[in-house]
Design a protein around this motif. Structure first.
Motif, PDB file in Angstrom:
ATOM      1  N   ARG A  12      -5.000  -8.888   4.119  1.00  0.00           N
ATOM      2  CA  ARG A  12      -4.667  -8.009   5.279  1.00  0.00           C
ATOM      3  C   ARG A  12      -3.407  -7.938   5.843  1.00  0.00           C
ATOM      4  NH1 ARG A  12      -9.632  -8.778   9.616  1.00  0.00           N
ATOM      5  NH2 ARG A  12      -8.645  -6.832  10.283  1.00  0.00           N
ATOM      6  N   VAL A  13      -3.068  -6.603   5.885  1.00  0.00           N
ATOM      7  CA  VAL A  13      -1.797  -6.215   6.235  1.00  0.00           C
ATOM      8  C   VAL A  13      -1.753  -5.093   7.259  1.00  0.00           C
ATOM      9  CG1 VAL A  13      -0.791  -6.681   4.062  1.00  0.00           C
ATOM     10  CG2 VAL A  13      -1.421  -4.558   4.424  1.00  0.00           C
ATOM     11  N   THR A  14      -0.761  -4.910   8.145  1.00  0.00           N
ATOM     12  CA  THR A  14      -0.856  -3.903   9.273  1.00  0.00           C
ATOM     13  C   THR A  14      -0.172  -2.926   8.188  1.00  0.00           C
ATOM     14  OG1 THR A  14       1.518  -4.403   9.792  1.00  0.00           O
ATOM     15  CG2 THR A  14      -0.293  -5.516  11.092  1.00  0.00           C
ATOM     16  N   VAL A  15      -0.587  -1.535   9.197  1.00  0.00           N
ATOM     17  CA  VAL A  15      -0.077  -0.346   8.631  1.00  0.00           C
ATOM     18  C   VAL A  15       1.442  -0.346   8.409  1.00  0.00           C
ATOM     19  CG1 VAL A  15       0.317   2.202   9.015  1.00  0.00           C
ATOM     20  CG2 VAL A  15      -1.809   1.136   9.644  1.00  0.00           C
ATOM     21  N   GLU A  16       2.283  -0.869   9.275  1.00  0.00           N
ATOM     22  CA  GLU A  16       3.501  -0.924   9.143  1.00  0.00           C
ATOM     23  C   GLU A  16       4.020  -1.697   8.011  1.00  0.00           C
ATOM     24  OE1 GLU A  16       1.989  -1.816  12.144  1.00  0.00           O
ATOM     25  OE2 GLU A  16       2.459   0.268  13.056  1.00  0.00           O
ATOM     26  N   GLU A  17       3.338  -3.047   7.746  1.00  0.00           N
ATOM     27  CA  GLU A  17       3.644  -3.821   6.442  1.00  0.00           C
ATOM     28  C   GLU A  17       3.395  -3.118   5.287  1.00  0.00           C
ATOM     29  OE1 GLU A  17       2.870  -8.499   6.992  1.00  0.00           O
ATOM     30  OE2 GLU A  17       1.179  -7.242   7.886  1.00  0.00           O
ATOM     31  N   ALA A  18       2.212  -2.355   5.202  1.00  0.00           N
ATOM     32  CA  ALA A  18       1.795  -1.602   4.113  1.00  0.00           C
ATOM     33  C   ALA A  18       2.830  -0.526   3.806  1.00  0.00           C
ATOM     34  CB  ALA A  18       0.509  -0.944   4.233  1.00  0.00           C
ATOM     35  N   GLU A  19       3.342   0.184   4.874  1.00  0.00           N
ATOM     36  CA  GLU A  19       4.487   1.143   4.671  1.00  0.00           C
ATOM     37  C   GLU A  19       5.783   0.559   3.811  1.00  0.00           C
ATOM     38  OE1 GLU A  19       5.003   2.645   8.174  1.00  0.00           O
ATOM     39  OE2 GLU A  19       3.350   4.330   8.270  1.00  0.00           O
ATOM     40  N   ALA A  20       6.130  -0.719   4.386  1.00  0.00           N
ATOM     41  CA  ALA A  20       7.336  -1.361   3.864  1.00  0.00           C
ATOM     42  C   ALA A  20       7.024  -1.774   2.514  1.00  0.00           C
ATOM     43  CB  ALA A  20       7.519  -2.442   4.793  1.00  0.00           C
ATOM     44  N   ARG A  21       5.829  -2.305   2.019  1.00  0.00           N
ATOM     45  CA  ARG A  21       5.610  -2.887   0.951  1.00  0.00           C
ATOM     46  C   ARG A  21       4.747  -2.402   0.056  1.00  0.00           C
ATOM     47  NH1 ARG A  21       3.973  -8.863   2.933  1.00  0.00           N
ATOM     48  NH2 ARG A  21       4.311  -9.104   0.749  1.00  0.00           N
ATOM     49  N   ILE A  22       4.569  -1.016  -0.044  1.00  0.00           N
ATOM     50  CA  ILE A  22       3.514  -0.481  -0.808  1.00  0.00           C
ATOM     51  C   ILE A  22       3.607  -0.541  -2.085  1.00  0.00           C
ATOM     52  CG2 ILE A  22       4.800   1.841  -1.065  1.00  0.00           C
ATOM     53  CD1 ILE A  22       1.087   1.575  -0.097  1.00  0.00           C
ATOM     54  N   ALA A  23       4.463  -0.776  -2.789  1.00  0.00           N
ATOM     55  CA  ALA A  23       4.673  -0.961  -4.136  1.00  0.00           C
ATOM     56  C   ALA A  23       4.151  -1.973  -4.531  1.00  0.00           C
ATOM     57  CB  ALA A  23       6.278  -0.816  -4.685  1.00  0.00           C
ATOM     58  N   GLU A  24       4.575  -3.206  -3.854  1.00  0.00           N
ATOM     59  CA  GLU A  24       3.760  -4.504  -4.163  1.00  0.00           C
ATOM     60  C   GLU A  24       2.334  -4.644  -3.901  1.00  0.00           C
ATOM     61  OE1 GLU A  24       3.617  -8.742  -2.057  1.00  0.00           O
ATOM     62  OE2 GLU A  24       4.945  -7.500  -1.293  1.00  0.00           O
ATOM     63  N   LEU A  25       2.049  -4.018  -2.813  1.00  0.00           N
ATOM     64  CA  LEU A  25       0.388  -3.878  -2.606  1.00  0.00           C
ATOM     65  C   LEU A  25      -0.283  -3.139  -3.600  1.00  0.00           C
ATOM     66  CD1 LEU A  25       0.583  -3.479   1.446  1.00  0.00           C
ATOM     67  CD2 LEU A  25       0.232  -5.418   0.146  1.00  0.00           C
ATOM     68  N   LEU A  26       0.226  -2.141  -4.045  1.00  0.00           N
ATOM     69  CA  LEU A  26      -0.245  -1.278  -5.156  1.00  0.00           C
ATOM     70  C   LEU A  26      -0.557  -2.050  -6.332  1.00  0.00           C
ATOM     71  CD1 LEU A  26       1.197   2.289  -4.836  1.00  0.00           C
ATOM     72  CD2 LEU A  26      -1.136   1.639  -3.955  1.00  0.00           C
TER      73      LEU A  26
END
Length: 85
Positions: A12-26
């Motif tokens: 679970r990540v916040t929208v802000e975290e997702a924006e900052a770490r999108i490459a890793e999350l993908l």
């Protein structure tokens, strides 16, 4: 980041975290992990690996030698003479 992948739960990540770490999350989603993006503590979207598209097949030539068209197919009979003159 709240990570519970070992127990089968989503990361679970916040929208802000997702924006900052999108490459890793993908990359993690592609590897099979579930990634849940939340806003105000509520799920907004879940990232997951896309299913592989089935191979495209061509139907060109699939009915070769199965269909026959008569040589006089487009010849009009005498009943059409009045319309053609």
């Amino acid at each position: 980041m709240n990570e519970h992948t070992r127990s089968g739960k989503a990361i679970r990540v916040t929208v802000e975290e997702a924006e900052a770490r999108i490459a890793e999350l993908l990359r993690r989603a592609e590897a099979g992990e579930r990634v849940e993006v939340v806003r105000d503590g509520k799920p907004v979207v879940e990232l997951a690996a896309a299913e592989e598209a089935p191979a495209r097949c061509s139907i060109r030539g699939a009915m070769k030698d199965e269909i026959w068209i008569a040589p006089d197919f487009d010849d009009l009979g005498p009943e059409w003479d009045e319309y053609l003159s």
